[in-house]
Design a protein around this motif. Structure first.
Motif, short mmCIF file in Angstrom:
data_model
loop_
_atom_site.label_atom_id
_atom_site.label_comp_id
_atom_site.label_asym_id
_atom_site.label_seq_id
_atom_site.Cartn_x
_atom_site.Cartn_y
_atom_site.Cartn_z
N LEU A 171 0.70 -14.21 25.39
CA LEU A 171 1.36 -14.21 26.60
C LEU A 171 2.56 -15.14 26.66
CD1 LEU A 171 -2.07 -14.49 28.40
CD2 LEU A 171 -0.55 -12.45 28.49
N ARG A 172 2.60 -16.29 25.69
CA ARG A 172 3.79 -17.19 25.96
C ARG A 172 4.32 -17.48 24.40
NH1 ARG A 172 4.54 -22.57 25.30
NH2 ARG A 172 2.14 -22.74 24.78
N ASN A 226 -9.28 -28.75 19.81
CA ASN A 226 -8.30 -29.80 18.99
C ASN A 226 -6.82 -29.00 18.64
OD1 ASN A 226 -7.51 -31.89 17.74
ND2 ASN A 226 -8.61 -31.02 15.69
N LEU A 227 -6.51 -27.92 19.11
CA LEU A 227 -5.36 -27.24 18.98
C LEU A 227 -4.16 -27.97 19.42
CD1 LEU A 227 -4.09 -24.59 17.53
CD2 LEU A 227 -4.39 -23.50 19.86
N SER A 228 -3.03 -28.11 18.49
CA SER A 228 -1.96 -29.10 18.71
C SER A 228 -2.48 -30.78 19.14
CB SER A 228 -1.23 -28.49 19.92
OG SER A 228 -0.87 -27.27 19.58
N SER A 229 -3.64 -30.76 18.54
CA SER A 229 -4.32 -32.17 19.02
C SER A 229 -4.43 -32.23 20.34
CB SER A 229 -3.40 -33.48 18.57
OG SER A 229 -3.21 -33.33 17.11
N SER A 234 -0.46 -19.28 23.23
CA SER A 234 0.50 -18.73 22.36
C SER A 234 -0.03 -17.97 21.31
CB SER A 234 1.52 -19.79 22.03
OG SER A 234 0.91 -21.00 21.67
N HIS A 235 -1.22 -17.57 21.41
CA HIS A 235 -1.88 -16.95 20.27
C HIS A 235 -1.73 -15.36 20.35
CE1 HIS A 235 -3.29 -19.68 17.39
NE2 HIS A 235 -3.76 -20.18 18.08
N ILE A 236 -1.71 -14.59 19.43
CA ILE A 236 -2.05 -13.26 19.43
C ILE A 236 -3.15 -13.07 20.11
CG2 ILE A 236 -2.43 -11.16 18.01
CD1 ILE A 236 -0.38 -12.07 15.82
N GLN A 256 -8.46 -18.00 12.78
CA GLN A 256 -7.42 -16.81 12.83
C GLN A 256 -7.61 -15.71 11.65
OE1 GLN A 256 -5.35 -16.12 15.27
NE2 GLN A 256 -5.92 -18.06 16.23
N SER A 257 -7.82 -16.25 10.44
CA SER A 257 -8.07 -15.43 9.31
C SER A 257 -9.33 -14.42 9.50
CB SER A 257 -8.20 -16.47 8.01
OG SER A 257 -9.37 -16.91 8.30
N PHE A 258 -10.12 -14.80 10.12
CA PHE A 258 -11.46 -14.06 10.23
C PHE A 258 -11.04 -12.57 11.11
CE2 PHE A 258 -13.69 -18.11 10.29
CZ PHE A 258 -13.99 -17.98 9.05
#
Ligand SMILES: [Zn+2]
Length: 337
Positions: free
Chosen positions: A89-90, A221-224, A99-101, A74-76
């Motif tokens: 979108l959610r 691996n997002l949210s495991s 659920s990301h920008i 995200q930081s990039f």
């Protein structure tokens, strides 16, 4: 099993768990309550903790824990010009892949000051005597939150743009002393299809980068939670055309399914194998880890093997991460040399 000196090096895949205070600090930073000095100090402290936890556990090759990157990549995006934000979108419920920008390109993307990975490396180098692995997202993975648009009609067009940017960053890293670099491309498994084109993309990205190169492919691996279809088999033998010295693959979460694919790797390529499940709260015992290593060693020689967790620790609490690091090292020490 008799305890002897470990001969198989241990390492991590990249991210370390945030300490509890870091979550509070991130909220303060996002609310504008920290100044530049506070922010720098916060991230430096977080990297120090990541170095400390890995060093105390006895990990052989460490990373900076990716503590300065918010959620992997995200930081990039904040360093890029030419992007415009679109709402997630959610927005309700559990945060996950949807659920990301998102971003669209308004003009050609540039990174005037690079990805900042060289600065991350220089701080780590100054603060540890341990061998360091530098991690860098691959070009395909960097495209994930950007939607194709008029400027870049296909995801691959955008990935080729990132490939040039990453290649310059990697050369800068080597100039500054980095000798081991891992490219993270979970997207190989997540975006199904054009493997040969991605390998071409990977090879251009690491072209003339004079360091040991690793390629990490996992299933997300997002949210495991995994995102991709959890199989590597279809990638072989073509994956052997990737100009990498090492493949970093996840096996622990799948109870070592497909571990026999090690036999399909070209003999000069090392396997860095996941023997710790980062998607589970179960704390492996050293014996659990040693059993896994012995199973893996049925398919290749110990001198071509390294051991790691399946993926980064960013989705786990720090206390569990510390115990899992300890189990990794102790388990590796149970293997007879
Ligand atoms: Zn991963």
């Amino acid at each position: 099993m008799k305890k002897i000196r470990s001969i198989i090096p241990t390492t991590v895949v990249g991210s370390h768990a945030n300490p509890s205070w870091m979550w509070s600090a991130i909220n303060e930073i996002n609310s504008g309550n920290y100044g530049i000095t506070d922010i720098k100090e916060t991230y430096d402290d977080a990297v120090d903790i990541a170095i400390l936890d890995q060093t105390r556990a006895g990990i052989d090759i460490i990373t900076d824990g990716e503590m300065r990157r918010n959620n992997f990549i995200q930081s990039f995006y904040k360093k890029m010009t030419g992007l415009e934000i679109r709402e997630p979108l959610r927005k309700t419920g559990l945060k996950s892949y949807d659920s990301h920008i998102r971003y669209i390109c308004k003009e050609k993307i540039t990174l005037p000051n690079g990805l900042g990975i060289t600065e991350e490396f220089l701080y780590t180098k100054k603060n540890t005597h341990k061998p360091i692995k530098v991690t860098c997202p691959g070009p395909l993975t960097l495209t994930i939150h950007i939607r194709p648009d008029q400027i870049y009609k296909k995801r691959l067009d955008l990935a080729w743009e990132f490939s040039k940017i990453i290649n310059s960053e990697l050369k800068e890293l080597v100039k500054n002393g980095a000798d081991f670099i891992q490219i993270d491309e979970p997207s190989f498994a997540i975006v199904p299809g054009e493997l040969d084109e991605w390998i071409k993309l990977f090879n251009e990205t690491v072209k003339d980068v004079h360091a040991k190169i690793a390629l990490h492919i996992c299933f997300g691996n997002l949210s495991s939670r995994p995102r991709g279809n959890r199989t590597y088999k279809w990638m072989f033998p073509n994956l052997n055309n990737a100009n990498t010295n090492q493949l970093v693959l996840e096996f622990a979460n799948r109870e070592l399914k497909e571990v026999e694919i090690w036999q399909e790797l070209s003999p000069e390529t090392e396997l860095s194998a996941g023997v710790i499940d980062v998607k589970s709260f179960y704390i492996e015992t050293p014996e659990n880890v040693a059993n896994k290593i012995e199973e893996i060693l049925k398919f290749g020689p110990p001198e071509k093997l390294l051991l790691n967790p399946d993926c980064g620790f960013s989705q786990l609490p720090r206390w569990i991460t510390k115990l899992k690091l300890e189990a990794l090292v102790k388990g590796s020490q149970l293997i007879k040399g």
